[in-house]
Design a protein around this motif. Structure first.
Motif, PDB file in Angstrom:
ATOM      1  N   MET A   1       0.840  -1.204   0.000  1.00 53.44           N
ATOM      2  CA  MET A   1       0.000   0.000   0.000  1.00 53.44           C
ATOM      3  C   MET A   1       0.867   1.243   0.000  1.00 53.44           C
ATOM      4  N   ASP A   2       0.339   2.338  -0.601  1.00 53.84           N
ATOM      5  CA  ASP A   2       1.177   3.526  -0.718  1.00 53.84           C
ATOM      6  C   ASP A   2       0.511   4.808  -0.221  1.00 53.84           C
ATOM      7  N   THR A   3      -0.691   4.709   0.390  1.00 54.76           N
ATOM      8  CA  THR A   3      -1.360   5.908   0.901  1.00 54.76           C
ATOM      9  C   THR A   3      -1.913   5.636   2.293  1.00 54.76           C
ATOM     10  N   ILE A   4      -1.646   6.572   3.212  1.00 57.20           N
ATOM     11  CA  ILE A   4      -2.134   6.443   4.578  1.00 57.20           C
ATOM     12  C   ILE A   4      -2.976   7.667   4.924  1.00 57.20           C
ATOM     13  N   LEU A   5      -4.022   7.457   5.706  1.00 58.22           N
ATOM     14  CA  LEU A   5      -4.886   8.550   6.152  1.00 58.22           C
ATOM     15  C   LEU A   5      -4.385   9.067   7.496  1.00 58.22           C
ATOM     16  N   LEU A   6      -4.044  10.346   7.542  1.00 55.64           N
ATOM     17  CA  LEU A   6      -3.639  11.010   8.775  1.00 55.64           C
ATOM     18  C   LEU A   6      -4.786  11.902   9.238  1.00 55.64           C
ATOM     19  N   CYS A   7      -5.399  11.548  10.358  1.00 55.27           N
ATOM     20  CA  CYS A   7      -6.500  12.343  10.904  1.00 55.27           C
ATOM     21  C   CYS A   7      -5.946  13.476  11.756  1.00 55.27           C
ATOM     22  N   SER A   8      -6.607  14.615  11.708  1.00 50.44           N
ATOM     23  CA  SER A   8      -6.174  15.719  12.556  1.00 50.44           C
ATOM     24  C   SER A   8      -6.282  15.300  14.020  1.00 50.44           C
ATOM     25  N   ASN A   9      -5.355  15.820  14.816  1.00 53.00           N
ATOM     26  CA  ASN A   9      -5.201  15.380  16.200  1.00 53.00           C
ATOM     27  C   ASN A   9      -6.439  15.715  17.028  1.00 53.00           C
ATOM     28  N   VAL A  10      -6.926  14.722  17.722  1.00 53.12           N
ATOM     29  CA  VAL A  10      -8.099  14.880  18.585  1.00 53.12           C
ATOM     30  C   VAL A  10      -7.720  14.798  20.059  1.00 53.12           C
ATOM     31  N   GLY A  11      -6.770  13.898  20.378  1.00 55.60           N
ATOM     32  CA  GLY A  11      -6.536  13.571  21.772  1.00 55.60           C
ATOM     33  C   GLY A  11      -5.295  14.134  22.427  1.00 55.60           C
ATOM     34  N   THR A  12      -4.212  14.313  21.656  1.00 50.44           N
ATOM     35  CA  THR A  12      -2.933  14.646  22.305  1.00 50.44           C
ATOM     36  C   THR A  12      -2.382  16.012  21.923  1.00 50.44           C
ATOM     37  N   ALA A  13      -3.036  16.718  21.028  1.00 49.30           N
ATOM     38  CA  ALA A  13      -2.518  18.027  20.588  1.00 49.30           C
ATOM     39  C   ALA A  13      -2.533  19.020  21.750  1.00 49.30           C
ATOM     40  N   THR A  14      -1.419  19.725  21.892  1.00 53.65           N
ATOM     41  CA  THR A  14      -1.298  20.760  22.928  1.00 53.65           C
ATOM     42  C   THR A  14      -0.831  22.089  22.362  1.00 53.65           C
ATOM     43  N   ILE A  15      -0.463  22.109  21.075  1.00 61.36           N
ATOM     44  CA  ILE A  15       0.093  23.320  20.464  1.00 61.36           C
ATOM     45  C   ILE A  15      -0.755  23.721  19.275  1.00 61.36           C
ATOM     46  N   ASP A  16      -1.430  24.840  19.401  1.00 62.67           N
ATOM     47  CA  ASP A  16      -2.251  25.358  18.297  1.00 62.67           C
ATOM     48  C   ASP A  16      -1.443  26.431  17.569  1.00 62.67           C
ATOM     49  N   ASP A  17      -0.476  25.966  16.784  1.00 60.54           N
ATOM     50  CA  ASP A  17       0.450  26.863  16.105  1.00 60.54           C
ATOM     51  C   ASP A  17       0.673  26.316  14.705  1.00 60.54           C
ATOM     52  N   ASP A  18       0.246  27.067  13.686  1.00 60.85           N
ATOM     53  CA  ASP A  18       0.366  26.580  12.316  1.00 60.85           C
ATOM     54  C   ASP A  18       1.807  26.284  11.935  1.00 60.85           C
ATOM     55  N   GLU A  19       2.748  27.096  12.370  1.00 65.38           N
ATOM     56  CA  GLU A  19       4.143  26.872  12.003  1.00 65.38           C
ATOM     57  C   GLU A  19       4.646  25.543  12.551  1.00 65.38           C
ATOM     58  N   VAL A  20       4.253  25.218  13.770  1.00 67.67           N
ATOM     59  CA  VAL A  20       4.659  23.935  14.363  1.00 67.67           C
ATOM     60  C   VAL A  20       4.052  22.776  13.576  1.00 67.67           C
ATOM     61  N   VAL A  21       2.759  22.873  13.265  1.00 67.28           N
ATOM     62  CA  VAL A  21       2.094  21.793  12.541  1.00 67.28           C
ATOM     63  C   VAL A  21       2.690  21.636  11.146  1.00 67.28           C
ATOM     64  N   VAL A  22       2.939  22.724  10.465  1.00 67.49           N
ATOM     65  CA  VAL A  22       3.513  22.663   9.124  1.00 67.49           C
ATOM     66  C   VAL A  22       4.876  21.986   9.153  1.00 67.49           C
ATOM     67  N   GLU A  23       5.716  22.357  10.111  1.00 60.46           N
ATOM     68  CA  GLU A  23       7.045  21.736  10.223  1.00 60.46           C
ATOM     69  C   GLU A  23       6.921  20.250  10.518  1.00 60.46           C
ATOM     70  N   GLN A  24       5.979  19.860  11.366  1.00 63.39           N
ATOM     71  CA  GLN A  24       5.815  18.434  11.682  1.00 63.39           C
ATOM     72  C   GLN A  24       5.288  17.662  10.485  1.00 63.39           C
ATOM     73  N   LEU A  25       4.430  18.269   9.698  1.00 65.81           N
ATOM     74  CA  LEU A  25       3.972  17.612   8.471  1.00 65.81           C
ATOM     75  C   LEU A  25       5.127  17.431   7.490  1.00 65.81           C
ATOM     76  N   ARG A  26       5.990  18.431   7.389  1.00 64.69           N
ATOM     77  CA  ARG A  26       7.141  18.304   6.491  1.00 64.69           C
ATOM     78  C   ARG A  26       8.046  17.142   6.929  1.00 64.69           C
ATOM     79  N   ARG A  27       8.312  17.063   8.204  1.00 67.35           N
ATOM     80  CA  ARG A  27       9.187  15.999   8.699  1.00 67.35           C
ATOM     81  C   ARG A  27       8.544  14.623   8.481  1.00 67.35           C
ATOM     82  N   LEU A  28       7.226  14.557   8.634  1.00 62.82           N
ATOM     83  CA  LEU A  28       6.543  13.302   8.326  1.00 62.82           C
ATOM     84  C   LEU A  28       6.666  12.986   6.840  1.00 62.82           C
TER      85      LEU A  28
END
Length: 636
Positions: A93-120
């Motif tokens: 398989m070559d596609t995975i579904l990433l759901c937006s964080n519901v349970g563990t998110a503590t940082i509401d910062d677009d720059e942080v999320v964007v950087e984490q998406l890039r690293r993923l």
């Protein structure tokens, strides 16, 4: 259009789900992680099984609670993601579904999320994996599709795209205009679900009440058209969480799901999505107009005398026997026609004398199937409905393409060719396109002129619990009927869920009813089905019925006292209603008068008179009828 279905939509084991999806005709499936976790088969065996069945494995899901966390938690999440990427490699398989964080998110910062998406994305690149980021409607910080897209666009990574899910978008009422901003190649996956209009928290709504397209209240034709206009070229997949679906027959649910996608695909194709960006190969279906009316009702009975006596008491005239099938009769009252099929063959002369059959009645053949009836209850029951349609051949072709099962039917060379399919409740739906006052198949029974203004007003059908939503889609997709707002009607045994399927002009009215389950009837509860006949004068119809000894369903005196309080009725009218067990309703545009018969087997009749432009069904009176039937059933 490539079709897919999430394994979470279906009951059974993973192997059973794969087999059902393949047999229904899906191109691929989404693998729900829990289905894989509980399977005794290795990922390699599952991949091989899917390949043998001709199924692609389109999406691994869900991967949860990833972004918007501190660095320590993020490193742990990357390790978790890498494990899933390796697993996907084993599945091919070559596609995975990433759901937006519901349970563990503590940082509401677009720059942080964007950087984490890039690293993923960098990690996913090493495994040749695409990540489809989806905004869950109850996400802690990211809950709207347009914000998810903004984050994906800012990440600007070839391995990071978005997933559009109709439920998460439409349940929040989000403005759809920004879908047009998303390049089709950045939509990595598309998931569809419909839903009834409910007032409840969105998580419970999502987890228990999603339905297939066409079975809910949303305009998914518009939604899919908007997505196709972006140039999206991937699978169109179903992701439906529904308690009933996960208890129902796996194969039937899969067929119902594919029917919903083919119907939706044809709707979008018919909407002339002509943008140069469209990359989906959208297939059409033969177009059908709404039925012009009910051609006939067929009742199957093992109590011929009681049934035909009651039909006669309602003012029907006996037309004749089927000329080659003596166990089949035709009765008519104006344009209302009832075909009666006796379960066992009978001698034509043994018809109950109280039925007042004319001595000169001419024999003729039946429009309905002459083979064993559909798998419904024994006794007297509604076997099928014949619909008058503009083009019977197109209607049948459309039904076949939507995977309805054809009813086998014996017929002689000189008989009318009538074709039909099984409805989800096991009854039969036939398509007739005869013209004139009487369809040509009636010639096979003989001729009894009847110019009274009477017709089938509506047919009330009881539905098995697991196939209620399937029935809504069936009548929508095959017959172009429209689902009206559902209602709950109180009865002594619980609430009756009722949803009317109707044509725009009211020529077809079919309330579908889901009754509370009972020990005697675990599928449909104790709710009988009934046929309502329209007449010009309810009091004349009642007088005829009285003179012929009809067993009316009794109406309690308390009802008429309440009626007197609710409506300013003339005392003479109120008394006539009381004397004839006639119920009454009124709205701003008209009046509705009706009475009921006793029940034979699982069928009873209703005689109705509509005055003015009244379009309802006397809903305020339904509890009175249900209570009276309950007393009858209990022997009171």
């Amino acid at each position: 259009m490539r079709t897919s279905i999430a394994t979470v939509c279906l009951s059974g084991t993973l192997d059973e789900k794969l087999q059902a999806a393949a047999q229904a005709g899906f191109d691929g499936v989404e693998i729900f992680e829990q289905d894989l976790t509980v399977s005794p088969d290795s990922p390699e065996v599952i991949a091989a099984r899917a390949a043998d069945l001709g199924l692609s494995l389109d999406l691994f899901q869900p991967f949860r609670d990833f972004e918007g966390v501190d660095e320590a938690q993020f490193e742990a999440n990357l390790r978790r993601a890498e494990a899933k990427f390796r697993l996907m490699g084993r599945l091919g398989m070559d596609t995975i579904l990433l759901c937006s964080n519901v349970g563990t998110a503590t940082i509401d910062d677009d720059e942080v999320v964007v950087e984490q998406l890039r690293r993923l994305g960098d990690l996913a690149e090493r495994y040749d994996i695409d990540v489809a980021y989806e905004a869950l409607a109850w996400g802690r910080y990211v809950s709207e599709y347009d914000r998810a897209w903004d984050l994906v666009r800012a990440a600007d990574h070839p391995r990071i795209g978005t997933c559009l899910d109709s439920f998460h978008i439409l349940s929040r009422g989000t403005d759809l205009s920004r879908i047009a901003e998303i390049p089709g190649e950045k939509i990595f996956f598309l998931q569809l679900a419909d839903a009834p209009a409910l007032s409840m928290d969105v998580l419970s709504w999502s987890r228990h009440h999603r339905v297939f397209p066409g079975e809910g209240s949303w305009d998914l034709t518009d939604f899919l058209a908007r997505v196709t206009a972006t140039g999206y070229a991937g699978p169109v997949s179903l992701e439906v969480f529904n308690d009933s679906f996960r208890q129902a027959d796996t194969q039937r649910t899969a067929v119902d799901g594919l029917r919903s996608l083919r119907w939706l695909e044809a709707n979008v194709a018919a909407a002339h999505v002509d943008s140069d960006q469209v990359r989906l190969d959208l297939q059409t279906l033969p177009q059908v107009a709404e039925p012009r009316g009910v051609d006939y009702i067929e009742l199957d009975t093992d109590d011929l005398g009681a049934l035909t006596r009651q039909i006669h008491q309602l003012g029907f005239r006996f037309v004749g026997f089927h000329r080659t099938k003596p166990h089949v009769q035709l009765w008519r009252r104006g344009q209302a026609r009832i075909v009666v099929t006796e379960s066992a063959d009978i001698d034509p002369v043994s018809v109950d004398p109280d039925s007042a059959v004319p001595a000169d009645a001419t024999a003729a053949p039946a429009p309905a199937s002459a083979v064993a009836p559909a798998p419904v209850s024994s006794g007297t029951h509604l076997r099928g409905i014949g619909f008058a349609v503009a083009d019977a051949d197109s209607a049948m072709e459309r039904a076949t393409l939507l995977q309805a099962t054809e009813v086998p039917r014996d017929q002689a060379h000189d008989e009318e060719v009538l074709r039909g399919v099984f409805a989800p409740d096991g009854s039969e739906v036939f398509f007739g396109s005869g013209t004139g006052v009487d369809p040509t198949w009636t010639d096979e029974f003989g001729t009894v002129p009847d110019d009274r203004r009477s017709a089938i007003d509506h047919v009330n059908l009881a539905q098995p619990a697991h196939h209620y939503d399937e029935a809504v889609l069936f009548y929508t997709s095959l017959l172009a009927l429209h689902a009206q707002v559902s209602n709950d009607v109180p009865s002594p045994s619980g609430l009756i869920r009722s949803q009317v399927m109707a044509s725009s002009d009211g020529a077809i009215r079919m309330p579908l009813n889901l009754a509370p389950r009972s020990a005697e009837s675990p599928e449909t509860g104790s709710y009988p089905e009934h046929v309502a006949i329209a007449c010009d004068d309810i009091f004349t119809a009642a007088a005829t019925a009285v003179s012929r000894g009809l067993d009316f369903l009794p109406v309690p005196e308390n009802y008429y006292e309440d009626l007197e309080a609710r409506f300013d009725l003339a005392p003479e009218l109120l008394q006539r209603l009381r004397e004839n067990n006639i119920l009454y309703d009124r709205d701003d545009v008209g009046e509705f008068l009706h009475f009921y018969t006793s029940t034979i087997g699982s069928v009873f009749f209703e005689m109705v008179e509509r005055r003015g432009d009244y379009q309802g069904y006397g809903a305020p009176n339904a509890p009175v009828r249900l209570a009276a039937q309950h007393r009858r059933n209990a022997g009171h």
